[in-house]
Scaffold this active site. Sequence first.
Site, PDB file in Angstrom:
ATOM      1  N   ASP A 139       0.894  -1.156   0.000  1.00 19.89           N
ATOM      2  CA  ASP A 139       0.000   0.000   0.000  1.00 19.89           C
ATOM      3  C   ASP A 139       0.929   1.200   0.000  1.00 19.89           C
ATOM      4  O   ASP A 139       1.563   1.498   1.021  1.00 19.89           O
ATOM      5  CB  ASP A 139      -0.898   0.004   1.239  1.00 19.89           C
ATOM      6  CG  ASP A 139      -1.929   1.138   1.211  1.00 19.89           C
ATOM      7  OD1 ASP A 139      -1.540   2.256   0.825  1.00 19.89           O
ATOM      8  OD2 ASP A 139      -3.096   0.915   1.564  1.00 19.89           O
ATOM      9  N   HIS A 140       1.059   1.875  -1.138  1.00 21.58           N
ATOM     10  CA  HIS A 140       2.132   2.872  -1.245  1.00 21.58           C
ATOM     11  C   HIS A 140       1.954   4.042  -0.291  1.00 21.58           C
ATOM     12  O   HIS A 140       2.920   4.749   0.003  1.00 21.58           O
ATOM     13  CB  HIS A 140       2.295   3.356  -2.692  1.00 21.58           C
ATOM     14  CG  HIS A 140       1.192   4.224  -3.194  1.00 21.58           C
ATOM     15  ND1 HIS A 140       0.107   3.744  -3.879  1.00 21.58           N
ATOM     16  CD2 HIS A 140       1.014   5.567  -3.118  1.00 21.58           C
ATOM     17  CE1 HIS A 140      -0.691   4.733  -4.193  1.00 21.58           C
ATOM     18  NE2 HIS A 140      -0.177   5.854  -3.743  1.00 21.58           N
ATOM     19  N   HIS A 159      -6.061   2.585   1.146  1.00 27.54           N
ATOM     20  CA  HIS A 159      -5.319   3.781   1.564  1.00 27.54           C
ATOM     21  C   HIS A 159      -5.965   4.503   2.746  1.00 27.54           C
ATOM     22  O   HIS A 159      -5.305   4.806   3.742  1.00 27.54           O
ATOM     23  CB  HIS A 159      -5.188   4.755   0.391  1.00 27.54           C
ATOM     24  CG  HIS A 159      -4.546   4.171  -0.822  1.00 27.54           C
ATOM     25  ND1 HIS A 159      -3.532   3.241  -0.754  1.00 27.54           N
ATOM     26  CD2 HIS A 159      -4.761   4.370  -2.155  1.00 27.54           C
ATOM     27  CE1 HIS A 159      -3.155   2.909  -1.977  1.00 27.54           C
ATOM     28  NE2 HIS A 159      -3.890   3.576  -2.842  1.00 27.54           N
TER      29      HIS A 159
END
Length: 497
Positions: free
Chosen positions: A194-195, A257
């Site tokens: 999950d950046h 996110h």
Amino acid sequence: MSQQHMTSHGIDTVERMDDMTFVLFGASGDLAKRKIYPALYNLYLEGKMPNSLSVVGLGRRPYTKEDFHNIIKESLETFSRRDVDTSNLEAFLEVFRYFIFDAMKEESYKGLKAFIEERESELSIPENRLFYMSVAPKLVEPITASLHESGITDTDGWKRLIVEKPFGSDLHSARHLNDELTKVFQEEEIFRIDHYLGKPMVQNLESLIRPNPILSSLWNHQQIANVQITASETVGVGTRAGYYDKAGAIRDMVQNHLLQLVMMTALHHPEKLTPKQIEEKKKAIMESLRPVETDEISKHVVRGQYEAGEINAEHIPGYMEEEGVAEDSNNDTYFAARLYIDNNYWKGIPFYIRTGKRMNKKSTKIIIEFKNEVEDDEDAAGAVSNLLMIEINPNESVGLRINLKDDSNEKFEPAYINFTKNLDAQPEAYENLLGDAMLGHSTYFAHWNEVELSWKWIQPILEAFENDALPLHGYQAGSEGPEAAEKLLNEDGNTWW
């Protein structure tokens, strides 16, 4: 390959990585070019690489080694946060090899196994293998199964799997995918990217309060009125309509996110936490997240879809006019919700989350609003609630809103204090995440229990969307979203900041 080949600086003070093979599925894809190659290059420049590394890029196109190196070089020149240093570029490129590969053909895996073993022998690399799935979601499961059947994952060293989102499309598919992956990899070997968790300011949330007593005194649940988390974008669906028109904002942004940001914000703890404690506390937060009952969803959730409007004086078409969007689409490009975490610290404090495309500005931020204790004080006319503002993107900063008296009219007016980091020296999210995965550190990756609990919370909302049980509010491109989202907060006497 010797240490001087893979370390740009003379003295390496960072944690040493094991020598390894890095197998990249989707080596000619957009993500590899924009994020993965620049991240590896910047890790290399900082000396954060193994003594010996073999990167095997896989793709169906008939590239030569030289073709592949040119693709990587162009990627670095276009997307790297640092300029390309020609004095060490060739040494960096030398670890990369290309292998023509068809994920659906058994013989491709046999050839890949031999190719990996040949490079390991040539470079004296033990059988430590990191597999990165930069591929379409439908390919993750069959590739993983074939890696196992071919014996590629049967190693004398360690093995790890990096998986990009989406991790499933609902609770059922996420559980199915996880069941299949865990037939080949243990949970501690799976790194779900999950950046947002790779962004430095998000990683700083866990330690933001502890070394800053001034913030510790502010971060008092008895003084906090509400928490607001916003992730707004000015871009539209672009070329991703094939994926996005089925996913919507709820799958694309909220399940992963935004709920990760909720967990990281609520993680506040006065003492330093171990990686295991962070994992356990994030799970506990999700377990404490109050479910949204089916008959209550419309009271707590707002969805919307952008219509034609203007951004920076440019006409923007509505979502339904975008290429690739279904004629009868009722897909959500905006999502807002009111959440409650029913634990001792956050009980009774609303969390408001929102995300949307084609908004008035690009911004990811967390705002803590404090109770306005002087609202009815005649001697404090004009005073507003204090805010603690944490900006994650596009800038990284921590700010405060306080009240200062205007001597000209004896009223208070809001004043802002802002502390900004030097972004030029900050690693990009994928640098942090790739570096951690290569070291085997999983703290800032999404663990299965977090993923499952997120889907579990989202599932009734998904079903309400699919059954058209919630209105789809229109909002103009370039606006702050649907009016219904503002009313969601007004009901509690609050407003979006």
